[in-house]
Scaffold this motif. Structure first.
Motif, PDB file in Angstrom:
ATOM      1  N   VAL A 499       0.864  -1.182   0.000  1.00 30.11           N
ATOM      2  CA  VAL A 499       0.000   0.000   0.000  1.00 30.11           C
ATOM      3  C   VAL A 499       0.895   1.224   0.000  1.00 30.11           C
ATOM      4  CG1 VAL A 499      -1.715   1.356   1.263  1.00 30.11           C
ATOM      5  CG2 VAL A 499      -1.928  -1.141   1.166  1.00 30.11           C
ATOM      6  N   ARG A 500       0.631   2.138  -0.922  1.00 34.36           N
ATOM      7  CA  ARG A 500       1.394   3.390  -1.004  1.00 34.36           C
ATOM      8  C   ARG A 500       0.408   4.554  -1.097  1.00 34.36           C
ATOM      9  NH1 ARG A 500       6.525   4.895  -2.345  1.00 34.36           N
ATOM     10  NH2 ARG A 500       7.045   2.719  -2.806  1.00 34.36           N
ATOM     11  N   ALA A 507      -4.193   6.735  -3.141  1.00 35.23           N
ATOM     12  CA  ALA A 507      -3.439   5.530  -2.766  1.00 35.23           C
ATOM     13  C   ALA A 507      -3.486   4.487  -3.865  1.00 35.23           C
ATOM     14  CB  ALA A 507      -3.990   4.940  -1.469  1.00 35.23           C
ATOM     15  N   VAL A 508      -2.512   3.599  -3.828  1.00 36.57           N
ATOM     16  CA  VAL A 508      -2.478   2.439  -4.704  1.00 36.57           C
ATOM     17  C   VAL A 508      -2.166   1.221  -3.856  1.00 36.57           C
ATOM     18  CG1 VAL A 508      -0.034   2.805  -5.290  1.00 36.57           C
ATOM     19  CG2 VAL A 508      -1.476   1.419  -6.798  1.00 36.57           C
ATOM     20  N   VAL A 509      -2.875   0.131  -4.112  1.00 38.21           N
ATOM     21  CA  VAL A 509      -2.617  -1.131  -3.435  1.00 38.21           C
ATOM     22  C   VAL A 509      -2.258  -2.159  -4.491  1.00 38.21           C
ATOM     23  CG1 VAL A 509      -5.103  -1.656  -3.396  1.00 38.21           C
ATOM     24  CG2 VAL A 509      -3.560  -2.938  -1.928  1.00 38.21           C
ATOM     25  N   ARG A 510      -1.208  -2.891  -4.235  1.00 34.73           N
ATOM     26  CA  ARG A 510      -0.721  -3.896  -5.190  1.00 34.73           C
ATOM     27  C   ARG A 510      -0.901  -5.280  -4.577  1.00 34.73           C
ATOM     28  NH1 ARG A 510       1.957  -0.758  -8.939  1.00 34.73           N
ATOM     29  NH2 ARG A 510       2.592   1.297  -8.130  1.00 34.73           N
ATOM     30  N   VAL A 542      -3.871  -2.647  -8.165  1.00 33.71           N
ATOM     31  CA  VAL A 542      -3.041  -3.163  -9.245  1.00 33.71           C
ATOM     32  C   VAL A 542      -2.827  -4.654  -9.032  1.00 33.71           C
ATOM     33  CG1 VAL A 542      -0.781  -3.026 -10.378  1.00 33.71           C
ATOM     34  CG2 VAL A 542      -1.885  -0.936  -9.516  1.00 33.71           C
ATOM     35  N   HIS A 543      -3.043  -5.432 -10.073  1.00 28.36           N
ATOM     36  CA  HIS A 543      -2.825  -6.877  -9.992  1.00 28.36           C
ATOM     37  C   HIS A 543      -2.497  -7.394 -11.386  1.00 28.36           C
ATOM     38  CE1 HIS A 543      -6.879  -7.547 -11.751  1.00 28.36           C
ATOM     39  NE2 HIS A 543      -7.201  -6.490 -11.031  1.00 28.36           N
ATOM     40  N   GLY A 544      -2.013  -8.624 -11.446  1.00 27.32           N
ATOM     41  CA  GLY A 544      -1.829  -9.260 -12.743  1.00 27.32           C
ATOM     42  C   GLY A 544      -0.580  -8.887 -13.499  1.00 27.32           C
TER      43      GLY A 544
END
Length: 800
Positions: A499-500, A507-510, A542-544
């Protein structure tokens, strides 16, 4: 503590802030839907790379045959063909055989012989897919036909054709024997029991049949040795590691990208030969190579599910106390053991066949067998064979109820594990985390109007009409981990999350899990919103893409929320803790003097003195003198190793009517009450349940991958392999209870596969109940009109 609720009221203001939308009532619309409903999804076959070539696979027309010769001369002469690859070519690259997820090996292209109809024999790379497919007709393969073995029972007979002659010393088709529970203790309980019932049953071979078939695009760059691989995969990171092992390309030079996926359901967990062949094709030609299978290829050659023959037994007292269960299972694994199961559990989590009942003893034995069928055995919308286990025990409870003359609901209520017994250690070694079963069953009865249904059934039977009421109660086990107990080919079942928070508070979560339609971009944003107070619309998921996400084992077996959901919650809390230190510096106070409310830290006793997450994020990237040990930025990463599985449960009631003249089964009503612990987005939960229920109705009434005696696949198209539509399913009636998992950070248990686990036994129990006037006590799936009609005539149902 269990909370009993019916359907929650819809939120009046779906655009409210995260603070007004706590987990459990956040019926926000899915963030991914706008692009999908506008046709802007990015699926694998939408991707076109410069200079891209196309691959096609020549497949075996027979189930068992020795390859005498392969002549590719005419195919290579085709003006648009760039390469034709055979198993002999792969042997030179040490790629003819590849490891499976069960630590077996599978032929990428057949070299010595073919072992199932549809097996890969040769690969053509051409300028377009039509030319590639045309060139397949120009390859001349001479086969020496061999006798196939299709029946799993016959496969174990001495003298049966041996499928895996490639394995040194192999003289039979036996793969493994696996046991759980105490055989001696179970036998002793059975010997002393008042009543013992026994029933053999078949859970037939079915197929996930996702809307999008499997495919890959391989782009190998010879100058820097980098491979970019676009795949329809549910486990990008695991595939990257396995490709490094198989192809010998350093893992840091492999990037796996899994774009939008049109359904997976377990079908897209494994590595298929077509993926490897696309890589080889790109290496050989120096250009990107796309391979996408057609529907028949998907149904005939990719991973199936189920295919278990199970003999179940239940020991009980005369007044209905269930004492013990035992079973002996034959598991048809096809030509290669390619099941996606944890290494220590070759039969998956079948040992949950003890169900939701408090028993004195239990024992199961599962025998894996090779046959001349397509390999696999995926976790198709179930957590590693739980569907078969639940089907067995729920059918056996109904068989016992019939023997005792008891109402099937009464029998279940009498034998449920009590809430004070949790955490509950079942008799095969698993610890159920939490449960309160009776309220869930009672709620299902209330929604269905159970007593009224039984009265209606009695009236209809008096008039000669066929109405059935089917009950099932299931406990599922999901969220595979901890990694000290569970791995696939040596890779531990843990998952990472990052998490950033950007300087402006967005925010962005990967994630390491991969969505195939479950709503990850919405659900995981809601978890971060709950923990940090940032509105979900300000959070990207974000995934994949293995270059942009942390390592993890992917999505299957309902791992997403139980494992990655926990990782995201814990990562968000680390961000929150870091924010406290930064806020203290900004407010010139001590961290311990700060108090949290959603979205901000403030000084205890002085709520006006505080900083929001957005302000703290800007401060973290600014000129504030940060405390010693705080490195700036507002971010964190966690790898979550779950301490235990989670155990969602549910109560299902199915009502069917059967046409006496045709045997057609009409599912009139279906009530599903699920308990998945803490509910994150009820709308997404309902969508998961609706899809799983349709899946279960399809398996119970129509879905079946069959074979003739020569091994020809009889379910290779949607003309033969029937799947349910809106015409075959009722309007679902749903309810829920809430029993949080005590070890999960937010109490969530997972829901993606529960409905597929619980619905088939409910439907079959309803069909058998409707046919009780004919003396029927069991029927194997699928309950097609022809088989139901035969049962009504008093004749054995046709073999499946």
């Amino acid at each position: 503590m269990t909370t009993v609720e019916e359907r929650p009221a819809r939120e009046a203001n779906p655009s409210a802030t995260a603070a007004d939308r706590p987990i459990g009532f956040g019926r926000i619309q899915r963030k991914e839907d706008p692009r999908f409903v506008r046709g802007k999804g990015n699926y694998l076959d939408d991707i076109v790379l410069p200079g891209m070539l196309h691959g096609a696979i020549l497949r075996s027309p027979m189930a068992h045959g020795r390859i005498v010769s392969i002549d590719t001369t005419e195919a290579l002469a085709h003006p648009k063909v760039h390469a034709v690859i055979t198993g002999t070519d792969l042997e030179g690259l040490n790629l003819a055989w590849a490891p499976t997820l069960s630590a077996d090996v599978q032929a990428v292209l057949a070299t010595d012989k073919v072992r199932f109809q549809g097996q890969e024999v040769a690969f053509v790379v051409a300028e377009d897919r039509y030319s590639a497919r045309d060139a397949l007709e120009l390859i001349d393969v001479e086969y020496e036909q061999l006798d196939p073995v299709i029946d799993v029972r016959r496969a174990l007979d001495p003298g049966a054709p041996v499928v895996r002659t490639d394995l040194e010393g192999r003289t039979d088709n036996h793969i493994f024997d696996w046991e759980a529970g105490d055989a001696a203790e179970t036998d002793a309980v059975f010997a002393a029991a008042d009543v013992v019932v026994k029933q053999e049953m078949v859970y037939p071979r079915v197929h996930p049949a996702p809307m999008e078939t499997c495919g890959a695009i391989a782009d190998y760059e010879p100058i820097d040795g980098k491979l970019t691989l676009y795949e329809t995969t549910q486990a990008p990171h695991a595939h990257r590691t396995l490709f490094a092992m198989v192809a010998g390309i350093p893992e840091h030079k492999i990037r796996v990208i899994s774009p939008d996926i049109g359904g997976g359901f377990g079908n897209k967990v494994g590595i298929y030969p077509g993926y490897i062949l696309a890589v080889v094709g790109s290496i050989v030609t120096g250009k990107p190579v796309k391979w996408v299978e057609d529907r028949s290829e998907n149904l005939m050659s990719t991973s199936f599910a189920r295919d278990y023959i199970m003999t179940g037994e239940v020991a009980a007292t005369r007044d209905g106390k269930i004492l013990a269960v035992r079973t002996n299972v034959l598991a048809d694994h096809g030509a290669f053991n390619a099941t996606a199961q944890p290494t220590k559990y070759p039969a998956g989590f079948f040992h949950i066949f003890t169900g939701s009942y408090d028993l004195q003893a239990a024992h199961c034995k599962v025998t894996g067998v090779y046959t001349n069928k397509a390999p696999g055995g995926v976790a198709y919308a179930c957590s590693f064979r739980v569907t078969e286990a639940v089907y067995l025990v729920e059918r056996m409870v109904d068989v016992l109820a019939s023997e005792l003359g008891m109402d099937p609901v009464e029998l279940r209520l009498k034998n449920f594990i009590k809430p004070e017994q949790f955490p509950y250690a079942n008799k095969t070694g698993w610890e159920y985390d939490s449960g309160d079963y009776e309220p869930t069953m009672r709620l299902a009865m209330q929604i269905a109007g159970y007593e009224d249904l039984r009265r209606e059934q009695a009236e209809k039977r008096a008039r000669g009409e066929l109405m059935g009421i089917g009950i099932s109660f299931f406990t599922e086990t999901v969220g595979a981990g901890p990694r000290k107990h569970m791995d696939i080919v040596g890779l531990g079942m843990a998952d990472g999350a990052e998490v950033r928070v950007h300087p402006t508070g967005k925010a962005v979560v990967r994630l390491s899990v991969q969505s195939q339609g479950q709503g990850h971009e919405t659900t995981f944003a809601q978890i971060v919103a709950e923990e940090l107070g940032i509105p979900p619309e300000d959070i990207d998921v974000v995934h994949g893409d293995t270059d942009n996400t942390p390592f993890g084992l992917g999505t299957y077996g309902s791992r997403s929320t139980p494992v990655s959901g926990a990782a995201v919650a814990l990562t968000s809390r680390k961000v929150r803790d870091k924010a406290r230190l930064i806020a203290a510096a900004m407010l010139e106070t001590r961290p311990e003097d700060l108090e949290w409310e959603k979205g901000r830290w403030f000084v205890k006793g002085d709520p006006g003195a505080g900083k929001t997450i957005a302000e703290i994020a800007l401060g973290a990237h600014g000129t504030v003198a940060l405390p010693e040990g705080v490195d700036g930025n507002l971010d964190a990463e966690v790898t979550y190793d779950p301490p235990n599985l989670t155990f969602p449960f549910g109560a299902y009631i199915c009502v069917v009517d059967i046409d006496k003249g045709t045997g057609k089964v009409h599912v009139r009503r279906f009530v599903a009450v699920d308990d998945c612990g803490t509910r994150i987005n009820p709308m997404i939960i309902e969508g998961q349940i609706h899809g799983g229920l349709a899946d279960g109705v399809g398996m119970a009434l129509m879905e079946f991958i069959g074979f003739d005696e020569d091994g020809n696949c009889l379910g290779g198209s949607f003309m033969d392999y029937l799947i349910p539509t809106a015409m075959e399913v009722p309007d679902w009636e749903t309810g829920h209870t809430v029993t949080p998992s005590p070890h999960h950070p937010i109490g969530a248990k997972g829901i993606g596969e529960s409905a597929t686990v619980g619905s088939p036994p409910a439907v079959v129990n309803a069909v058998v109940d409707a046919l009780a006037p004919f003396g029927l006590t069991h029927m194997d799936m699928p309950c097609t009109p022809a088989r139901v009609w035969e049962a009504m005539q008093g004749r054995p149902t046709p073999p499946i």
